[in-house]
Design a protein around this motif. Structure first.
Motif, PDB file in Angstrom:
ATOM      1  N   SER A 280      -4.001   3.763  12.098  1.00 26.40           N
ATOM      2  CA  SER A 280      -3.022   4.825  11.869  1.00 26.40           C
ATOM      3  C   SER A 280      -1.891   4.354  10.973  1.00 26.40           C
ATOM      4  N   SER A 281      -1.337   3.160  11.214  1.00 28.05           N
ATOM      5  CA  SER A 281      -0.236   2.670  10.383  1.00 28.05           C
ATOM      6  C   SER A 281      -0.719   2.311   8.985  1.00 28.05           C
ATOM      7  N   SER A 282      -1.956   1.779   8.887  1.00 32.26           N
ATOM      8  CA  SER A 282      -2.490   1.455   7.560  1.00 32.26           C
ATOM      9  C   SER A 282      -2.676   2.719   6.737  1.00 32.26           C
ATOM     10  N   ALA A 283      -3.181   3.762   7.386  1.00 32.16           N
ATOM     11  CA  ALA A 283      -3.346   5.036   6.676  1.00 32.16           C
ATOM     12  C   ALA A 283      -1.992   5.609   6.280  1.00 32.16           C
ATOM     13  N   GLY A 284      -1.004   5.472   7.164  1.00 33.63           N
ATOM     14  CA  GLY A 284       0.322   5.973   6.834  1.00 33.63           C
ATOM     15  C   GLY A 284       0.936   5.245   5.658  1.00 33.63           C
ATOM     16  N   ARG A 285       0.794   3.908   5.622  1.00 31.76           N
ATOM     17  CA  ARG A 285       1.334   3.152   4.486  1.00 31.76           C
ATOM     18  C   ARG A 285       0.630   3.537   3.192  1.00 31.76           C
ATOM     19  N   LEU A 286      -0.678   3.762   3.260  1.00 30.29           N
ATOM     20  CA  LEU A 286      -1.407   4.156   2.068  1.00 30.29           C
ATOM     21  C   LEU A 286      -0.975   5.539   1.586  1.00 30.29           C
ATOM     22  N   LEU A 287      -0.684   6.423   2.524  1.00 32.62           N
ATOM     23  CA  LEU A 287      -0.184   7.748   2.143  1.00 32.62           C
ATOM     24  C   LEU A 287       1.175   7.626   1.451  1.00 32.62           C
ATOM     25  N   GLY A 288       2.048   6.765   1.999  1.00 35.44           N
ATOM     26  CA  GLY A 288       3.349   6.579   1.373  1.00 35.44           C
ATOM     27  C   GLY A 288       3.241   5.987  -0.013  1.00 35.44           C
ATOM     28  N   VAL A 289       2.359   4.993  -0.180  1.00 35.29           N
ATOM     29  CA  VAL A 289       2.149   4.396  -1.500  1.00 35.29           C
ATOM     30  C   VAL A 289       1.588   5.430  -2.465  1.00 35.29           C
ATOM     31  N   SER A 290       0.673   6.278  -1.982  1.00 32.76           N
ATOM     32  CA  SER A 290       0.083   7.307  -2.847  1.00 32.76           C
ATOM     33  C   SER A 290       1.138   8.282  -3.344  1.00 32.76           C
ATOM     34  N   MET A 291       2.084   8.602  -2.477  1.00 29.49           N
ATOM     35  CA  MET A 291       3.138   9.509  -2.891  1.00 29.49           C
ATOM     36  C   MET A 291       4.068   8.840  -3.897  1.00 29.49           C
ATOM     37  N   ALA A 292       4.413   7.564  -3.663  1.00 26.25           N
ATOM     38  CA  ALA A 292       5.332   6.878  -4.570  1.00 26.25           C
ATOM     39  C   ALA A 292       4.673   6.533  -5.896  1.00 26.25           C
ATOM     40  N   SER A 293       3.401   6.087  -5.822  1.00 27.39           N
ATOM     41  CA  SER A 293       2.700   5.696  -7.049  1.00 27.39           C
ATOM     42  C   SER A 293       1.198   5.870  -6.847  1.00 27.39           C
ATOM     43  N   PRO A 294       0.624   6.976  -7.316  1.00 24.18           N
ATOM     44  CA  PRO A 294      -0.808   7.204  -7.157  1.00 24.18           C
ATOM     45  C   PRO A 294      -1.664   6.110  -7.785  1.00 24.18           C
ATOM     46  N   HIS A 295      -1.196   5.498  -8.871  1.00 23.77           N
ATOM     47  CA  HIS A 295      -1.983   4.460  -9.527  1.00 23.77           C
ATOM     48  C   HIS A 295      -2.065   3.200  -8.663  1.00 23.77           C
ATOM     49  N   VAL A 296      -0.983   2.878  -7.971  1.00 26.92           N
ATOM     50  CA  VAL A 296      -1.016   1.734  -7.054  1.00 26.92           C
ATOM     51  C   VAL A 296      -2.001   2.009  -5.925  1.00 26.92           C
ATOM     52  N   ALA A 297      -1.992   3.240  -5.402  1.00 26.80           N
ATOM     53  CA  ALA A 297      -2.928   3.594  -4.338  1.00 26.80           C
ATOM     54  C   ALA A 297      -4.366   3.496  -4.824  1.00 26.80           C
ATOM     55  N   ASP A 298      -4.614   3.945  -6.060  1.00 26.69           N
ATOM     56  CA  ASP A 298      -5.971   3.846  -6.609  1.00 26.69           C
ATOM     57  C   ASP A 298      -6.403   2.386  -6.753  1.00 26.69           C
ATOM     58  N   THR A 299      -5.467   1.536  -7.144  1.00 33.21           N
ATOM     59  CA  THR A 299      -5.789   0.110  -7.280  1.00 33.21           C
ATOM     60  C   THR A 299      -6.105  -0.503  -5.931  1.00 33.21           C
ATOM     61  N   LEU A 300      -5.318  -0.151  -4.900  1.00 34.41           N
ATOM     62  CA  LEU A 300      -5.594  -0.657  -3.558  1.00 34.41           C
ATOM     63  C   LEU A 300      -6.952  -0.175  -3.059  1.00 34.41           C
ATOM     64  N   GLU A 301      -7.261   1.078  -3.333  1.00 33.20           N
ATOM     65  CA  GLU A 301      -8.562   1.612  -2.928  1.00 33.20           C
ATOM     66  C   GLU A 301      -9.696   0.887  -3.642  1.00 33.20           C
ATOM     67  N   ASP A 302      -9.482   0.576  -4.911  1.00 33.36           N
ATOM     68  CA  ASP A 302     -10.486  -0.153  -5.669  1.00 33.36           C
ATOM     69  C   ASP A 302     -10.687  -1.556  -5.109  1.00 33.36           C
ATOM     70  N   LEU A 303      -9.596  -2.186  -4.687  1.00 35.77           N
ATOM     71  CA  LEU A 303      -9.687  -3.526  -4.118  1.00 35.77           C
ATOM     72  C   LEU A 303     -10.427  -3.528  -2.782  1.00 35.77           C
TER      73      LEU A 303
END
Length: 370
Positions: A280-303
């Motif tokens: 739950s917290s990991s998903a929440g942090r990823l949601l926050g990163v996606s809102m702040a910077s979608p490209h960072v979220a895409d990079t994390l997803e790729d990793l």
């Protein structure tokens, strides 16, 4: 302190402790749930109905061929009732002959008819009986083959991975292991639901049906000799019980557990888990990163996603030609160095010079596979 009513799915600490208490009361009782067995990877087999229809067609074919043989040579047979053999009499004689009943009211009297019975009808009778008992023989053969497979599997299970729970988390963890080159025959799935076990078997994995909080179930999965254990059930209290049981059976294995709530992490650590992932917290942090910077979220997803090509996080040993160098001089992008069971950032002065025995956490690009 939170009210336990806010944890209807057993996510709270009190719910976990309550489950532990109930388990201690029922531990001495014999496990009465049936159907717990080891399921080997599914193989391409003919469906049972198709097998039955195929045997039925073969039996009818043998019956028809034998009836026609008797009918064409009807003059060589004698019927004690009226002395003649018509088509119905030929079918009747064929039925009692192939079934080895043999009433004797119709019998071959000519030399040709007797030779036909010796060299043609007798082999057809044997074939007919084989077809009739073929299903029983196949069941016995399949059961024996399954036992042999399980025995061979047990004999070679060493340093394997056990995945408890074949839900979304369990399946994706196995996909990641396979993407990293881990062989399928070194992965064992444990799940209490028959549907999940069948799915794992269809995916080419060995699966054990049963409650992973019970020692008997984990022993079936050869947990004593496993090197890594991934625990990903749907409930946090179940995860705690499985962790306790697994650590009791295996003191050296690395145990990674997935839970929903952060408040359960300390309890799981005390239960023997090496690493606890909070979904739950990991998903929440990823949601926050996606809102702040979608490209960072895409990079994390790729990793985190292994697609066969793209950026991937990987751990490896330091090579001989990298010893004495800085992490920045490595071919891969080094983000952390593990030395003496301690992880250091690549900028840490202590890891400015790599040493033998170091392990590197790197980001590298996988080549696309064709």
């Amino acid at each position: 302190m939170r009210d336990e009513k806010h944890h209807p799915h057993g996510k709270g600490r009190f719910s976990i402790l309550r489950s532990l208490w109930y388990r201690s009361r029922s531990e001495a009782k014999e496990d009465a749930e049936a159907g717990r067995s080891i399921t080997m990877p599914a193989q391409d087999t003919v469906p049972p109905l198709q097998q039955v229809l195929r045997r039925l067609a073969m039996a009818l074919l043998v019956l028809t061929v034998t009836t026609l043989l008797v009918w064409f040579d009807r003059d060589g047979y004698n019927d004690n009732a009226d002395g003649k053999v018509d088509f119905l009499d030929a079918a009747y004689y064929t039925t009692v002959t192939l079934s080895t009943t043999g009433y004797g009211d119709i019998a071959p009297v000519s030399d040709l008819a007797r030779l036909t019975n010796i060299f043609i009808i007798t082999p057809l009778r044997v074939l007919f009986l084989i077809i009739l008992v073929g299903t029983t023989l196949e069941v016995l053969t399949e059961r024996t083959r399954q036992q042999v497979q399980v025995h061979r599997w047990r004999s070679r299970m060493q340093d394997h991975v056990i995945v408890v729970g074949y839900g979304t988390k369990g399946r994706h963890s196995i996909e990641t292991l396979l993407g990293q080159g881990y062989p399928k025959d070194k992965i064992v799935v444990v799940d209490p639901q028959q549907k999940a076990v069948d799915a794992a078997s269809s995916d080419g994995l060995v699966a054990v049906l049963g409650d992973a909080t019970r020692s008997k179930t984990l022993i079936k999965a050869e947990l004593q000799t496993a090197s890594r254990i991934i625990i990903a059930p749907q409930r946090d209290d179940t995860a705690t019980l499985v962790t306790l049981t697994a650590r009791q059976l295996n003191k050296r294995a690395t145990i990674v557990v997935a839970v929903r709530e952060d408040e359960n992490v300390p309890l799981l650590k005390q239960s023997g888990a090496n690493t606890v992932i909070t979904s739950s917290s990991s998903a929440g942090r990823l949601l926050g990163v996606s809102m702040a910077s979608p490209h960072v979220a895409d990079t994390l997803e790729d990793l985190m996603t292994r697609r066969g090509s793209g950026l991937n996080l990987a751990e490896r040993a330091v090579s001989n030609n990298e010893v004495g160098r800085s992490p920045r001089e490595c071919a891969d992008l080094v983000v952390a160095v593990i030395r003496n069971q301690r992880m250091m950032d690549y900028t840490d002065p202590e890891c400015a010079s790599l040493k033998f025995g170091d392990r590197l956490i790197t980001i590298r690009r996988d080549e696309p596979s064709y």
